[in-house]
Design an enzyme around this catalytic site. Structure first.
Site, PDB file in Angstrom:
ATOM      1  N   LYS A 134     -21.099  -9.598   8.051  1.00 23.17           N
ATOM      2  CA  LYS A 134     -21.912 -10.813   7.843  1.00 23.17           C
ATOM      3  C   LYS A 134     -21.044 -12.046   8.069  1.00 23.17           C
ATOM      4  O   LYS A 134     -19.811 -11.978   7.992  1.00 23.17           O
ATOM      5  CB  LYS A 134     -22.486 -10.852   6.420  1.00 23.17           C
ATOM      6  N   GLY A 161     -17.293  -9.257   4.786  1.00 30.61           N
ATOM      7  CA  GLY A 161     -18.051  -8.370   3.902  1.00 30.61           C
ATOM      8  C   GLY A 161     -18.017  -6.894   4.267  1.00 30.61           C
ATOM      9  O   GLY A 161     -18.939  -6.155   3.904  1.00 30.61           O
ATOM     10  N   ASP A 220     -21.714  -9.415  -2.600  1.00 30.19           N
ATOM     11  CA  ASP A 220     -22.368  -9.412  -1.284  1.00 30.19           C
ATOM     12  C   ASP A 220     -23.184  -8.148  -1.030  1.00 30.19           C
ATOM     13  O   ASP A 220     -23.908  -8.069  -0.033  1.00 30.19           O
ATOM     14  CB  ASP A 220     -21.317  -9.537  -0.165  1.00 30.19           C
TER      15      ASP A 220
HETATM   16  P1  ATP Z   1     -14.531  -9.706  -0.200  1.00 31.65           P
HETATM   17  O1  ATP Z   1     -14.762 -11.170  -0.062  1.00 31.65           O
HETATM   18  O2  ATP Z   1     -15.620  -9.005  -0.952  1.00 31.65           O
HETATM   19  O3  ATP Z   1     -13.128  -9.345  -0.620  1.00 31.65           O
HETATM   20  P2  ATP Z   1     -13.899  -9.278   2.565  1.00 31.65           P
HETATM   21  O4  ATP Z   1     -14.869  -9.185   3.695  1.00 31.65           O
HETATM   22  O5  ATP Z   1     -13.018 -10.476   2.552  1.00 31.65           O
HETATM   23  O6  ATP Z   1     -14.764  -9.133   1.266  1.00 31.65           O
HETATM   24  P3  ATP Z   1     -13.248  -6.477   2.755  1.00 31.65           P
HETATM   25  O7  ATP Z   1     -13.008  -6.158   4.183  1.00 31.65           O
HETATM   26  O8  ATP Z   1     -14.550  -6.069   2.177  1.00 31.65           O
HETATM   27  O9  ATP Z   1     -12.980  -8.028   2.527  1.00 31.65           O
HETATM   28  O10 ATP Z   1     -12.029  -5.819   1.920  1.00 31.65           O
HETATM   29  C1  ATP Z   1     -11.518  -6.366   0.756  1.00 31.65           C
HETATM   30  C2  ATP Z   1     -10.662  -5.350   0.021  1.00 31.65           C
HETATM   31  O11 ATP Z   1     -11.474  -4.218  -0.375  1.00 31.65           O
HETATM   32  C3  ATP Z   1      -9.488  -4.794   0.784  1.00 31.65           C
HETATM   33  O12 ATP Z   1      -8.346  -4.967  -0.015  1.00 31.65           O
HETATM   34  C4  ATP Z   1      -9.777  -3.315   0.951  1.00 31.65           C
HETATM   35  O13 ATP Z   1      -8.623  -2.508   0.813  1.00 31.65           O
HETATM   36  C5  ATP Z   1     -10.775  -2.998  -0.156  1.00 31.65           C
HETATM   37  N1  ATP Z   1     -11.777  -1.979   0.231  1.00 31.65           N
HETATM   38  C6  ATP Z   1     -12.252  -0.985  -0.536  1.00 31.65           C
HETATM   39  N2  ATP Z   1     -13.168  -0.256   0.124  1.00 31.65           N
HETATM   40  C7  ATP Z   1     -13.287  -0.789   1.338  1.00 31.65           C
HETATM   41  C8  ATP Z   1     -14.088  -0.467   2.470  1.00 31.65           C
HETATM   42  N3  ATP Z   1     -14.951   0.556   2.482  1.00 31.65           N
HETATM   43  N4  ATP Z   1     -13.970  -1.253   3.569  1.00 31.65           N
HETATM   44  C9  ATP Z   1     -13.115  -2.317   3.560  1.00 31.65           C
HETATM   45  N5  ATP Z   1     -12.324  -2.641   2.521  1.00 31.65           N
HETATM   46  C10 ATP Z   1     -12.409  -1.905   1.418  1.00 31.65           C
END
Ligand code: ATP
Length: 293
Positions: free
Chosen positions: A10, A104, A140
């Site tokens: 997203k 996300g 999210d």
């Molecule tokens: P948020 O703002 O919720 O942190 P983001 O998009 O910035 O989201 P993500 O890619 O969702 O970040 O990952 C954030 C953290 O979640 C990372 O440290 C990662 O190791 C952990 N994580 C746990 N499960 C997953 C998954 N299935 N996919 C991606 N990251 C994951």
């Protein structure tokens, strides 16, 4: 039999932080849309235990993975319906969504597991029950279960469908630094957020029913200033992108990914190629994507 699914990323087209809550979280007013950048998820429903593998070094392959947590939460909730059957599946995640990029990815994976498990078990839970379940995994997650572009309020759990969002191509860049959501929120300087502007222009941010809603000119992210102060790479990348693309560039979510909108595919492709040419061999990743196309 193994089933293959796409778990979309997203972007936040605008994101206003409207207030800090007593529970430490923040209230938002944000326009979110899914984009066509996705992780591939392969699921084998015949297994007796939950297992997970992922090809990305920064994503855990254990019970702390959000997809694993989603499966556990789903089976726990199934217990309340009297379900006594098998509680297992194997999940393989092929990551394409940058990790920690404000796109996300983890939340999307969790939402996909809740949604497909619900379908596999012949929908014991309604969409709103599933969204409530998802909120325990991350702010999210309800948005991804909701499934369409939406205005998100509260911590992201109050969703209003935006059905007529004007489609755009986007050039998206992961600057190669993972931004910590918690740190970015903690570092907000409320004197610099656009709370007053948000109040003044709220009317602009509400799509008019029936009319195509063009977000161009309304893009904004209150978390950008904080993220750029914490991670100078984000600020540098944004400035360079704006020069190379001759476009306004915005950060999504709490960072670190940055994007610009394009009406024409060819111009987006040219912009994308320009960034790839400039940054070849560097840790930055560039994607050509779109929404509502
Ligand atoms: P948020 O703002 O919720 O942190 P983001 O998009 O910035 O989201 P993500 O890619 O969702 O970040 O990952 C954030 C953290 O979640 C990372 O440290 C990662 O190791 C952990 N994580 C746990 N499960 C997953 C998954 N299935 N996919 C991606 N990251 C994951």
């Amino acid at each position: 039999m193994i089933e293959t699914y796409h778990s979309c990323a997203k972007i936040n087209l605008f994101l206003y932080v409207t207030s800090k809550r007593e529970d430490g979280y923040h209230n938002l007013h944000s326009l979110m849309t899914q984009i066509d950048l996705y992780d591939e998820i392969n699921i084998d429903f015949t297994k007796d235990k939950i297992s997970i593998v992922c090809d990305h070094p920064d994503v855990p392959e254990n019970a702390s993975n959000l997809a694993h947590k989603a499966a556990r939460l789903f089976y726990r909730s199934m217990k309340t319906t009297g379900y006594e059957g098998k509680k297992g599946l194997s999940i393989e995640i092929k990551k394409k969504i940058p990790v920690g990029g404000g796109l996300g990815g983890g939340s999307s994976n969790a939402a996909l597991i809740l949604t497909v498990l619900n379908r596999y078990h012949k929908t014991p839970f309604s969409t709103s029950e599933l969204m409530k379940m998802g909120l325990d995994l991350g702010a999210d997650v309800p948005f991804f279960i909701f499934g369409t572009a939406a205005i998100a309020k509260g911590v992201g759990e109050q969703l209003e469908k935006v059905s007529n969002l004007k489609p755009y191509h986007i050039v998206l860049c992961d600057p190669g630094v993972a931004a910590s959501t918690a740190k970015v929120y903690k570092n907000i300087d409320f004197r610099l957020t656009s709370n007053q502007k948000y109040n003044k222009y709220t009317g602009l941010n509400v799509p008019i029913r029936g009319q195509e809603f063009d977000v161009k000119g309304q893009m904004h992210n209150d978390l950008e200033e904080s993220a750029c102060r914490l991670y100078p790479e984000i600020k540098e990348t944004k400035e360079e992108m704006e020069l190379l693309l001759q476009k306004k560039v915005f950060m999504t979510g709490s960072g670190s990914s940055l994007f610009a909108l394009f009406s024409a595919h060819d111009n987006a492709k040219m912009g994308c190629d320009r960034l790839i040419g400039k940054w070849a061999g560097r840790k930055k990743k560039i994607f050509l994507s779109s929404f509502n196309r």
